[in-house]
Design a protein around this motif. Sequence first.
Motif, PDB file in Angstrom:
ATOM      1  N   TRP A   4      13.737  -8.145  42.231  1.00 34.37           N
ATOM      2  CA  TRP A   4      12.624  -7.218  42.011  1.00 34.37           C
ATOM      3  C   TRP A   4      12.967  -5.818  42.501  1.00 34.37           C
ATOM      4  O   TRP A   4      12.733  -4.823  41.799  1.00 34.37           O
ATOM      5  CB  TRP A   4      11.375  -7.732  42.736  1.00 34.37           C
ATOM      6  N   ALA A   5      13.526  -5.717  43.697  1.00 34.68           N
ATOM      7  CA  ALA A   5      13.753  -4.405  44.306  1.00 34.68           C
ATOM      8  C   ALA A   5      14.790  -3.582  43.545  1.00 34.68           C
ATOM      9  O   ALA A   5      14.653  -2.364  43.408  1.00 34.68           O
ATOM     10  CB  ALA A   5      14.195  -4.577  45.761  1.00 34.68           C
ATOM     11  N   ARG A  25      11.647  -2.940  40.056  1.00 37.67           N
ATOM     12  CA  ARG A  25      10.693  -2.094  40.765  1.00 37.67           C
ATOM     13  C   ARG A  25      10.454  -0.799  39.996  1.00 37.67           C
ATOM     14  O   ARG A  25      11.356  -0.199  39.443  1.00 37.67           O
ATOM     15  CB  ARG A  25      11.230  -1.801  42.175  1.00 37.67           C
TER      16      ARG A  25
END
Length: 459
Positions: free
Chosen positions: A433-434, A438
């Motif tokens: 995700w990061a 994101r």
Amino acid sequence: MTGTTAPRGARAGGRWIERWEPEDETFWKESGERIARRNLLYSVLSEHIGFSIWTLWSVMVLFMGPAYGIDPAGKFFLIGTATFVGALVRVPYTFAVARFGGRNWTAVSALLLLAPTVAALVVMEPGTSYGTFLAVAALTGVGGGNFASSMTNINAFFPLRKKGWALGLNAGGGNIGVPVVQLVALLVIGTAGAGHPRLLLAVYLPLIVAAAALALWRMDNLAPVRGDTGAVREAVRDAHTWIMALLYVGTFGSFIGYGFAFGLVLQTQFGRTPLQAASLTFVGPLLGSLIRPVGGALADRFGGARITLATFVAMAAATGVVVYASGEESLPVFLVGFVALFVLSGLGNGSTYKMIPGIFRAKALARGMDAEAADAYGRRLSGAAMGLIGAVGALGGLGINLAFREAFSASGSGTAAFVTFLGFYAACCAVTWAVYLRRPAPAALPAAGAEAKAQLTSV
């Protein structure tokens, strides 16, 4: 523009295609797709047998009864040794394609599988020393290298828009070698008994020779795929290579680690006989292999990062089920959770490999390259990175087997190992995700244009 095959003898080693431009739609429709699909078919065959030989000791240990004098910890170390060597040889196998040609190396790497198969045929009997078994298990690691060279080769044949499907099918067909060798072992144990492991080995000798012969007869070398030490150095320095390697530890590392360990876990924790264990072990690897192309196709459509994140979330949930079942000693619930882990890891295998060429193409766009130059850069860097990513990912299988070894040595149960895996899948969720999902777009491309940012966040 069309791809042409040089006359025989134009280069040492036979058939070489001098020009290859899969991103050109006219070239692809006229001749490229037909050639690429033919090479994919025979690449899958060779890689399939390579996986069977690499995971040979996942079933050899089922034949090793009390007369062999090896405890469960020793058996986990045998299969861990095979995993470790298979991970290491992936790096040189990746670069062998550029050095010798995809067709030529596919044939050579297939023939190399004869060494561990014949060695096991000679030593597989009670009374053989543990050190000898370790050495023979290490030899099977050459089968793990076949995956890296095969994926690097097929990556060069297909355009970006088809890579998820092609790489997923190539890897999935190879991965099926894991359940197939387990099914052959089941057949041998069920008919001849656990005292006849040499029958299993004898089955693979003619198949290895056939795979090598078909590669020489039907495959091609791509002249544009040449050794590029600059690409290797650039891939090593790129943070995305190691981020993707971490994610591949979570997907492929899980698949191969669980594939090696499943039967031994059933024997050790749930008291299954060799026949009972063999009748169950093939199900998870088979489903995980079959779904890998689906993971690639879903990644082509929805973005590899999205599918990868969803996969890790589901893997964490399935691991929670396994932890519960392990603590309660419930075999039916354990099987449901464990088989789900195989399926999900197979899905994630397909989606993570789709991400790799897209990431490097996005970085090229961010540097101001036009689409054609970005395509070439993506093929160049992803080919170099795949070997490194595949090698590190396979080491995840070693980590799984060592974790099982420690858990069973300490408590006679794999529960502690599964708790560790659960934490790792949670970390993989956070990283995916990061870095790739994101919003706003990751800081890795602070000056990128909108097209590059969009591609990186949807690879």
